[in-house]
Write an enzyme that holds these catalytic residues in place. Sequence first.
Site, PDB file in Angstrom:
ATOM      1  N   HIS A 155       0.809  -1.217   0.000  1.00 24.33           N
ATOM      2  CA  HIS A 155       0.000   0.000   0.000  1.00 24.33           C
ATOM      3  C   HIS A 155       0.844   1.271   0.000  1.00 24.33           C
ATOM      4  CE1 HIS A 155       0.598  -0.167   4.454  1.00 24.33           C
ATOM      5  NE2 HIS A 155       0.522   1.139   4.346  1.00 24.33           N
ATOM      6  N   ASP A 185       0.158  -7.610   1.399  1.00 22.56           N
ATOM      7  CA  ASP A 185       0.641  -6.243   1.607  1.00 22.56           C
ATOM      8  C   ASP A 185       2.162  -6.153   1.569  1.00 22.56           C
ATOM      9  OD1 ASP A 185       0.316  -3.531   1.904  1.00 22.56           O
ATOM     10  OD2 ASP A 185       0.240  -3.590   4.091  1.00 22.56           O
ATOM     11  N   SER A 262       5.064   2.317   7.734  1.00 22.79           N
ATOM     12  CA  SER A 262       4.715   1.167   6.899  1.00 22.79           C
ATOM     13  C   SER A 262       5.866   0.743   6.004  1.00 22.79           C
ATOM     14  CB  SER A 262       3.493   1.492   6.043  1.00 22.79           C
ATOM     15  OG  SER A 262       2.323   1.492   6.807  1.00 22.79           O
TER      16      SER A 262
END
Length: 464
Positions: A155, A185, A262
């Site tokens: 993402h 992911d 992230s």
Amino acid sequence: MYNEQDRNNYEYHYSYHPNYSEPIPTLEPVQPKGHSIWKRVTAGVLCGTLLLGGAFGAGWFLRNTGSGGDGVEDGSQTAILLSDREAPEVTTVAVTGTQKLTLPEVYDANVGSCVSINVISISQGYNYFGRQVKTASSGSGFVITKDGYIVTNYHVVSGGNDVQVSFSDGKTYPAQIVGGDEDYDIAVVKIDAGDRELTPVVIGESANLRVGEDVAAIGNPLGELTFSMSEGIVSCLNREINVNGTPFNMIQITAPVNGGNSGGPLFNTYGEVVGIVSAKYSAAGDGTAAEGLGFAIPIDDVLNMLKDIMENGQVTTHAYMGVSAASASYYPETGVRSGAYLAEVVENGPAAKAGLQTGDVITMIGTTTITSQQDLTSAVGSKSYKAGDTATVTFVRGGQVYTTELTFGSTMERTSAAGEQNAPTEPSAPNDSYQRGDSYYQGSMEDFFNEFFGYGRGWNGNAA
């Protein structure tokens, strides 16, 4: 005549004369006082003694109250105590997997392998004034090979048109998206560092983690606090997080995780990478970050997939059935109220080889009940099956119930006509990366204003 000697023998006195407007000074003899000189000498000596004593006392006080000294010995409550301890020296150590490291050593050994990732995305459409809308996001990552492969979250780079990778020394390199997998992911980008010698991280085993064990994360929180380290403990292992119907088995940690973290690495006390931090799953449903809560993807679950992406641009081990389906409720002529209606069966695909045909209604795969097209997609796309696995498929044809054994194929069998792409594409939901510009508020007047005037439709700020 007044001279210097008269000053010692006479004093001035003033008397008033009635015929003059000003007093007239007169001199009167004064008897010498023999002992006055000695008094002056004595006073001078005393003053000198007091000055010397005061200076000595002030120096002693300053020396013993912390102004360059070691502390106070008289127990004064207003004293300032200063430590004379020398700061310990942190040396760069090699990550061997056999030696435990201190947190400063973990940081020093790995910060050069961590990166900040900045992404610019350009919308495919145009706003009211014919301008394309750009959005910016930030995330983290880490070098996994010497030749420039870097791991991050899907993402973070999904839909990115311009990806820039920065190191702790300030050097920045353009990166190409190699591929990724939305279900897990994960994504891989690659840079050409030229003559720079890259240092990859050392991969550990997440299976060896224990609840209560110390862990640390290095990343880019909020997209601005680059190369920050946070530490905590493992709160839970194999924590199932459901995201859009896809289950994730995550490492739950107490290390603070914010938007921009992230894709960054999670280290154990040996300096090995045991997980991939994801701020996307460390936020509540309304987008607010949780206190003392973070999640990381176990490295054991995705290491082979990362290698697969590096070689093939995608994860080829996903289960592939070879059908196009719709909910059976749209096809009442089948006589089946719930299930997955097969609108198309790919020729020579896994479903066709198992004997399935167009018009069949699948009602069960293995022990999972199928009531709709979404159920079928979730069952096949779940982590329960991978390429090469075999499952019993229950279906209805002409009012009769049948079963067949289906062996799933690989995603490499998917055709471009089915709309498959190797590289990550922009997700339909707002990206969870950190937004440096205008925030994205779905359905709000601010979002309408930004979209209308071309200021950019951003992604919400929960992660990096």
